[in-house]
Design a protein around this motif. Structure first.
Motif, PDB file in Angstrom:
ATOM      1  N   PRO A 282      32.586  46.846  76.248  1.00  0.00           N
ATOM      2  CA  PRO A 282      31.948  48.039  76.397  1.00  0.00           C
ATOM      3  C   PRO A 282      32.620  49.362  77.078  1.00  0.00           C
ATOM      4  N   ALA A 283      33.731  48.943  77.913  1.00  0.00           N
ATOM      5  CA  ALA A 283      34.651  50.306  78.114  1.00  0.00           C
ATOM      6  C   ALA A 283      35.183  51.096  77.073  1.00  0.00           C
ATOM      7  N   ARG A 284      35.433  50.261  75.958  1.00  0.00           N
ATOM      8  CA  ARG A 284      35.868  51.123  74.694  1.00  0.00           C
ATOM      9  C   ARG A 284      34.788  51.945  74.319  1.00  0.00           C
ATOM     10  N   TYR A 285      33.493  51.919  74.389  1.00  0.00           N
ATOM     11  CA  TYR A 285      32.625  52.973  73.989  1.00  0.00           C
ATOM     12  C   TYR A 285      32.337  53.963  74.885  1.00  0.00           C
ATOM     13  N   PHE A 286      32.418  53.422  76.190  1.00  0.00           N
ATOM     14  CA  PHE A 286      31.893  54.587  77.195  1.00  0.00           C
ATOM     15  C   PHE A 286      33.183  55.609  77.469  1.00  0.00           C
ATOM     16  N   LEU A 287      34.515  54.906  77.408  1.00  0.00           N
ATOM     17  CA  LEU A 287      35.505  56.120  77.745  1.00  0.00           C
ATOM     18  C   LEU A 287      35.347  57.138  76.640  1.00  0.00           C
ATOM     19  N   VAL A 288      34.937  56.880  75.214  1.00  0.00           N
ATOM     20  CA  VAL A 288      34.786  57.890  74.290  1.00  0.00           C
ATOM     21  C   VAL A 288      33.714  58.804  74.661  1.00  0.00           C
ATOM     22  N   ILE A 289      32.614  58.401  75.211  1.00  0.00           N
ATOM     23  CA  ILE A 289      31.589  59.215  75.597  1.00  0.00           C
ATOM     24  C   ILE A 289      31.976  59.911  76.792  1.00  0.00           C
ATOM     25  N   LEU A 290      32.552  59.296  77.775  1.00  0.00           N
ATOM     26  CA  LEU A 290      32.862  60.082  79.179  1.00  0.00           C
ATOM     27  C   LEU A 290      33.782  61.147  78.872  1.00  0.00           C
ATOM     28  N   ARG A 291      34.762  60.738  78.086  1.00  0.00           N
ATOM     29  CA  ARG A 291      36.102  61.823  77.862  1.00  0.00           C
ATOM     30  C   ARG A 291      35.200  63.144  76.945  1.00  0.00           C
ATOM     31  N   GLY A 292      34.500  62.712  76.172  1.00  0.00           N
ATOM     32  CA  GLY A 292      33.530  63.665  75.079  1.00  0.00           C
ATOM     33  C   GLY A 292      32.670  64.683  76.254  1.00  0.00           C
ATOM     34  N   ILE A 293      32.041  64.256  77.011  1.00  0.00           N
ATOM     35  CA  ILE A 293      31.035  64.734  77.826  1.00  0.00           C
ATOM     36  C   ILE A 293      31.863  65.699  79.212  1.00  0.00           C
ATOM     37  N   ILE A 294      33.077  64.936  79.501  1.00  0.00           N
ATOM     38  CA  ILE A 294      33.586  65.513  80.682  1.00  0.00           C
ATOM     39  C   ILE A 294      34.782  66.459  80.374  1.00  0.00           C
ATOM     40  N   LEU A 295      35.334  66.220  79.133  1.00  0.00           N
ATOM     41  CA  LEU A 295      36.579  67.149  78.875  1.00  0.00           C
ATOM     42  C   LEU A 295      36.112  68.026  77.812  1.00  0.00           C
ATOM     43  N   LYS A 296      35.220  67.711  76.865  1.00  0.00           N
ATOM     44  CA  LYS A 296      35.013  68.454  75.708  1.00  0.00           C
ATOM     45  C   LYS A 296      33.525  69.371  75.998  1.00  0.00           C
ATOM     46  N   GLY A 297      32.750  68.920  76.883  1.00  0.00           N
ATOM     47  CA  GLY A 297      31.493  69.493  77.010  1.00  0.00           C
ATOM     48  C   GLY A 297      30.509  69.265  75.981  1.00  0.00           C
ATOM     49  N   GLU A 298      30.544  68.032  75.347  1.00  0.00           N
ATOM     50  CA  GLU A 298      29.580  67.604  74.074  1.00  0.00           C
ATOM     51  C   GLU A 298      28.560  66.828  74.836  1.00  0.00           C
ATOM     52  N   GLY A 299      27.404  66.840  74.244  1.00  0.00           N
ATOM     53  CA  GLY A 299      26.268  65.815  74.623  1.00  0.00           C
ATOM     54  C   GLY A 299      26.430  64.559  74.174  1.00  0.00           C
ATOM     55  N   ILE A 300      25.605  63.591  74.558  1.00  0.00           N
ATOM     56  CA  ILE A 300      25.657  62.309  74.207  1.00  0.00           C
ATOM     57  C   ILE A 300      25.205  61.739  72.733  1.00  0.00           C
ATOM     58  N   ALA A 301      24.642  62.787  72.045  1.00  0.00           N
ATOM     59  CA  ALA A 301      24.088  62.591  70.832  1.00  0.00           C
ATOM     60  C   ALA A 301      25.266  62.636  69.884  1.00  0.00           C
ATOM     61  N   THR A 302      26.117  63.486  70.187  1.00  0.00           N
ATOM     62  CA  THR A 302      27.662  63.370  69.320  1.00  0.00           C
ATOM     63  C   THR A 302      28.154  62.050  68.972  1.00  0.00           C
ATOM     64  N   TYR A 303      27.949  61.223  70.069  1.00  0.00           N
ATOM     65  CA  TYR A 303      28.583  59.780  70.076  1.00  0.00           C
ATOM     66  C   TYR A 303      27.540  58.661  69.848  1.00  0.00           C
ATOM     67  N   TRP A 304      26.672  58.791  68.993  1.00  0.00           N
ATOM     68  CA  TRP A 304      25.557  57.974  68.607  1.00  0.00           C
ATOM     69  C   TRP A 304      26.330  56.479  68.220  1.00  0.00           C
ATOM     70  N   PRO A 305      27.174  56.261  67.772  1.00  0.00           N
ATOM     71  CA  PRO A 305      27.783  54.943  67.495  1.00  0.00           C
ATOM     72  C   PRO A 305      28.105  54.290  68.620  1.00  0.00           C
ATOM     73  N   GLN A 306      28.785  55.109  69.656  1.00  0.00           N
ATOM     74  CA  GLN A 306      29.182  54.498  71.032  1.00  0.00           C
ATOM     75  C   GLN A 306      28.029  54.397  71.773  1.00  0.00           C
ATOM     76  N   VAL A 307      26.930  55.027  71.761  1.00  0.00           N
ATOM     77  CA  VAL A 307      25.652  54.564  72.478  1.00  0.00           C
ATOM     78  C   VAL A 307      25.138  53.297  71.719  1.00  0.00           C
ATOM     79  N   GLY A 308      25.258  53.113  70.811  1.00  0.00           N
ATOM     80  CA  GLY A 308      24.871  51.842  69.961  1.00  0.00           C
ATOM     81  C   GLY A 308      25.450  50.843  70.372  1.00  0.00           C
ATOM     82  N   GLY A 309      26.770  50.988  70.684  1.00  0.00           N
ATOM     83  CA  GLY A 309      27.744  49.725  71.050  1.00  0.00           C
ATOM     84  C   GLY A 309      27.186  49.383  72.388  1.00  0.00           C
ATOM     85  N   LEU A 310      26.942  50.327  73.509  1.00  0.00           N
ATOM     86  CA  LEU A 310      26.637  50.248  74.844  1.00  0.00           C
ATOM     87  C   LEU A 310      25.421  49.246  74.781  1.00  0.00           C
ATOM     88  N   VAL A 311      24.271  49.788  74.107  1.00  0.00           N
ATOM     89  CA  VAL A 311      22.891  49.274  74.112  1.00  0.00           C
ATOM     90  C   VAL A 311      22.993  47.792  73.474  1.00  0.00           C
TER      91      VAL A 311
END
Length: 320
Positions: free
Chosen positions: A272-301
């Protein structure tokens, strides 16, 4: 100036010899989106005036956009780009000198622009990885040890004969540690801001949702370990190996997944950390919302649902 061509360089794929060009869009507004969504690691922008400037003996400027969230990769790409520009400059200067009356100044000027992490600070890349690692370790071990402690004291049998459904038992054992893990998340984020200057640029609610999804799977995984282990020592060792090692070695935190052997790359899809790190870096560093990373969200779910299902089946079987 207008846009003549954009060469999008995606991350190197397993077995490939180099970066593969992904397209040449003409919409300038879409360039940042390509980097935010990790479609590209670098974008080379060639303006319309490129050919005219070269023909007129003027410096022709091209722009290189880099994803600085991964500082190591960005520095590598930037080094390659500068080497290519130097080589091309030498070739153009030689060609120019062979002509009539042209100057010897370098005709090509590279203008690199690093997005999301302009200073290429490694802490901006490592701190989100540490957050994912610490949360996984905390959630898995706390849940696993608490349930096994009930077994060792004999109070688990009393819980099983109580009029509790399996899902009620799961909630009772995970919700307190969910609260503890959220407090730990807040402390880690504050420490990252104060000590390392890592600022959350994206929506805070999206960050909270991503953390909840991640902790949902981690707590369920700890509960599953507790149904297998019968002693705290065994639960601690199993939780440590099953949570710490994958979160460090197989999540992209330290080693890039694309350079791993393909059997390990396949195994990372259940980490799960594989998906979480992509989302985390996208939100913290890039200022993106979680909707941008829906494949990673699906992996966590999917991971969370799988762990809850397995833990529920194990608990129900023990009760039977």
């Amino acid at each position: 100036s207008g846009l003549l061509a954009v060469l999008i360089l995606h991350r190197m794929m397993p077995g490939s010899e180099g970066a593969a060009p992904q397209g040449t869009p003409r919409d300038l507004r879409a360039l940042n989106s390509l980097l935010e969504r990790r479609v590209a690691r670098a974008v080379l922008v060639v303006p319309e005036s490129y050919g005219r400037d070269l023909a007129g003996g003027r410096a022709a400027q091209v722009q290189l956009l880099l994803d600085g969230a991964d500082a190591t990769t960005a520095q590598t790409v930037l080094g390659y780009a500068r080497a290519l520009v130097s080589e091309q400059n030498a070739a153009l200067v030689a060609s120019t000198l062979a002509g009539a009356g042209q100057g010897a100044s370098p005709p090509l000027a590279l203008e690199p622009r690093i997005l999301f992490n302009p200073e290429l600070e490694s802490t901006q890349f490592l701190v989100p990885g540490l957050i994912g690692f610490l949360l996984m370790l905390t959630a898995v071990l706390s849940t696993a040890l608490s349930v096994v402690r009930e077994k060792e004291r004999g109070t688990m049998e009393q819980l099983r004969i109580a009029p509790l459904r399996t899902w009620e038992l799961i909630l009772g054992k995970t919700v307190p540690y969910l609260g503890i893990s959220l407090v730990a998340t807040l402390i880690i984020l504050l420490a990252a801001r104060v000590l390392f200057g890592v600022e959350i640029r994206g929506p805070h609610l999206d960050l909270l949702l991503a953390v909840l999804l991640y902790l949902f799977g981690a707590l369920a995984f700890g509960l599953l370990i507790s149904t297998i282990a019968d002693t705290q020592i065994l639960a601690f060792q199993a939780g440590l190996i099953a949570s710490m090692l994958p979160a460090i070695l197989l999540s992209g935190f330290i080693f890039q997944i694309r350079v791993m052997p393909w059997p390990l790359q396949l195994f990372t899809y259940v980490v799960p950390a594989r998906y979480f790190l992509v989302i985390l870096r996208g939100i913290i560093l890039k200022g993106e919302g979680i909707a941008t990373y829906w494949p990673q969200v699906g992996g966590l779910v999917l991971f969370g649902l799988a762990m809850v299902t397995l833990a529920s089946l194990r608990l129900a079987r023990r009760e039977a």
